[in-house]
Design a protein around this motif. Sequence first.
Motif, PDB file in Angstrom:
ATOM      1  N   VAL A   1      -3.580  -3.625  -4.807  1.00 23.26           N
ATOM      2  CA  VAL A   1      -2.390  -4.009  -5.595  1.00 23.26           C
ATOM      3  C   VAL A   1      -1.219  -4.299  -4.648  1.00 23.26           C
ATOM      4  O   VAL A   1      -0.509  -5.297  -4.815  1.00 23.26           O
ATOM      5  N   ARG A   2      -1.052  -3.463  -3.620  1.00 25.65           N
ATOM      6  CA  ARG A   2       0.061  -3.672  -2.685  1.00 25.65           C
ATOM      7  C   ARG A   2      -0.069  -5.024  -1.978  1.00 25.65           C
ATOM      8  O   ARG A   2       0.895  -5.774  -1.847  1.00 25.65           O
ATOM      9  N   LEU A   3      -1.279  -5.336  -1.523  1.00 24.79           N
ATOM     10  CA  LEU A   3      -1.493  -6.615  -0.828  1.00 24.79           C
ATOM     11  C   LEU A   3      -1.225  -7.803  -1.759  1.00 24.79           C
ATOM     12  O   LEU A   3      -0.657  -8.817  -1.348  1.00 24.79           O
ATOM     13  N   LEU A   4      -1.635  -7.649  -3.030  1.00 29.53           N
ATOM     14  CA  LEU A   4      -1.413  -8.741  -3.985  1.00 29.53           C
ATOM     15  C   LEU A   4       0.081  -8.940  -4.229  1.00 29.53           C
ATOM     16  O   LEU A   4       0.574 -10.071  -4.264  1.00 29.53           O
ATOM     17  N   MET A   5       0.814  -7.837  -4.378  1.00 31.76           N
ATOM     18  CA  MET A   5       2.257  -7.929  -4.616  1.00 31.76           C
ATOM     19  C   MET A   5       2.975  -8.591  -3.436  1.00 31.76           C
ATOM     20  O   MET A   5       3.889  -9.390  -3.623  1.00 31.76           O
ATOM     21  N   GLU A   6       2.524  -8.252  -2.221  1.00 30.18           N
ATOM     22  CA  GLU A   6       3.122  -8.878  -1.035  1.00 30.18           C
ATOM     23  C   GLU A   6       2.909 -10.387  -1.058  1.00 30.18           C
ATOM     24  O   GLU A   6       3.814 -11.163  -0.793  1.00 30.18           O
ATOM     25  N   GLN A   7       1.685 -10.789  -1.424  1.00 33.90           N
ATOM     26  CA  GLN A   7       1.411 -12.240  -1.515  1.00 33.90           C
ATOM     27  C   GLN A   7       2.283 -12.903  -2.562  1.00 33.90           C
ATOM     28  O   GLN A   7       2.806 -13.989  -2.359  1.00 33.90           O
ATOM     29  N   MET A   8       2.432 -12.233  -3.714  1.00 34.61           N
ATOM     30  CA  MET A   8       3.181 -12.834  -4.815  1.00 34.61           C
ATOM     31  C   MET A   8       4.663 -12.931  -4.457  1.00 34.61           C
ATOM     32  O   MET A   8       5.333 -13.868  -4.861  1.00 34.61           O
ATOM     33  N   SER A   9       5.161 -11.987  -3.670  1.00 36.41           N
ATOM     34  CA  SER A   9       6.591 -12.045  -3.358  1.00 36.41           C
ATOM     35  C   SER A   9       6.869 -12.934  -2.144  1.00 36.41           C
ATOM     36  O   SER A   9       7.915 -13.545  -2.048  1.00 36.41           O
ATOM     37  N   GLU A  10       5.908 -13.017  -1.216  1.00 38.97           N
ATOM     38  CA  GLU A  10       6.180 -13.765   0.009  1.00 38.97           C
ATOM     39  C   GLU A  10       5.684 -15.202  -0.035  1.00 38.97           C
ATOM     40  O   GLU A  10       5.896 -15.969   0.905  1.00 38.97           O
ATOM     41  N   GLY A  11       4.967 -15.574  -1.119  1.00 43.34           N
ATOM     42  CA  GLY A  11       4.474 -16.947  -1.227  1.00 43.34           C
ATOM     43  C   GLY A  11       3.575 -17.301  -0.059  1.00 43.34           C
ATOM     44  O   GLY A  11       2.779 -16.488   0.385  1.00 43.34           O
ATOM     45  N   ILE A  12       3.740 -18.521   0.477  1.00 42.37           N
ATOM     46  CA  ILE A  12       2.794 -18.980   1.502  1.00 42.37           C
ATOM     47  C   ILE A  12       2.992 -18.305   2.853  1.00 42.37           C
ATOM     48  O   ILE A  12       2.196 -18.491   3.755  1.00 42.37           O
ATOM     49  N   ASN A  13       4.042 -17.494   3.001  1.00 40.94           N
ATOM     50  CA  ASN A  13       4.275 -16.852   4.299  1.00 40.94           C
ATOM     51  C   ASN A  13       3.582 -15.496   4.448  1.00 40.94           C
ATOM     52  O   ASN A  13       3.774 -14.808   5.439  1.00 40.94           O
ATOM     53  N   TYR A  14       2.778 -15.119   3.452  1.00 40.46           N
ATOM     54  CA  TYR A  14       2.184 -13.783   3.514  1.00 40.46           C
ATOM     55  C   TYR A  14       1.148 -13.693   4.643  1.00 40.46           C
ATOM     56  O   TYR A  14       0.568 -14.687   5.066  1.00 40.46           O
TER      57      TYR A  14
END
Length: 337
Positions: free
Chosen positions: A307-320
Amino acid sequence: MSKKITIKDIAKAANVSVTTVSFVLNDKGEKKGISKEVIEKVFRISNEMNFKPNMIASSLRTGKTRSIGLIVEDISNQFFSELARVIEREAIDLNYRVFYCSTGGNDERAIELVNSLLQANVDGFIITPTENMKSTIDRLLELQSPVVLVDRYFEGQEVSHVVLDNFEGAATATHYFLNKGFKKIAFVTNSSQLIQMNLRKQGYITALKEANLYDDAAILDLEYHITEDERIEKISQFLSSNTQIDAVLFSANYLLLAGLQSFRKLQLKIPIDKAVISFDDHDSFRLHSPSITVLAQPIEEMGKKSVRLLMEQMSEGINYKIIKEKKKGVLIIRESV
């Protein structure tokens, strides 16, 4: 303002039917017998016309639904239901809801579920992929749809994942048998190409080769899509024809559930006749008499991390950043060895 491109426009430009375009863009071209040339042509034209999957992606980015699509193999399997419970709890804390789906290990169903969840506009995916799901995951990456794989992954694919250190887990279980003096150790698994099953098998083989005790006749590979009765029958036949086996490592809890019934059928006593360890805990293993030793996955950690990794992707967009996380399992010692 430029006109919105539809699949009708693509069909016209490619000189094929709307249905053909729909099948191709939904990864069903090959299954529907559409030629390779036509599939490539449709993809080429849809790219040229800028009918991008990223139209969906931009609506995903802007029209946030605060929902996550969770696709697992079998929600009725205790490992997946516990994992789902952790993921849902973490998501609810962050004000997200979770759509659960089970693939039953079926590739076509998995692709359909991804398409349905895309249409439902979920903000991201946590997926336990099926054997041939790599191209579908590739498609999600092209769509810039946030995705994290859990429990298994595809080698060489650049996608975040959270998995058990399966090789180490199987080696640990096998060494435990060896340290207890067992020499004829069998391995019951399913014959899939899924990486976690392959790594479990490799861990078992490596530990036995180091001890000069490896025998490939002691491995039983079962088809995934067979009935419980067939599993019980095949395990029973295997144990009857390999009477020298003194210990068995099962690569999944549902295989041991069938194995316990085979033991009963053959009137074999655990651990007197055969010692037993299974991957993945199950309520009944604690209650079984004798209780069953297991190599348990750190489900709590795995669920939270995905869940944490998914949230990071969702908040950082293509820069994750792509994170590939391997968690150590725990050997829970009970009475079956």
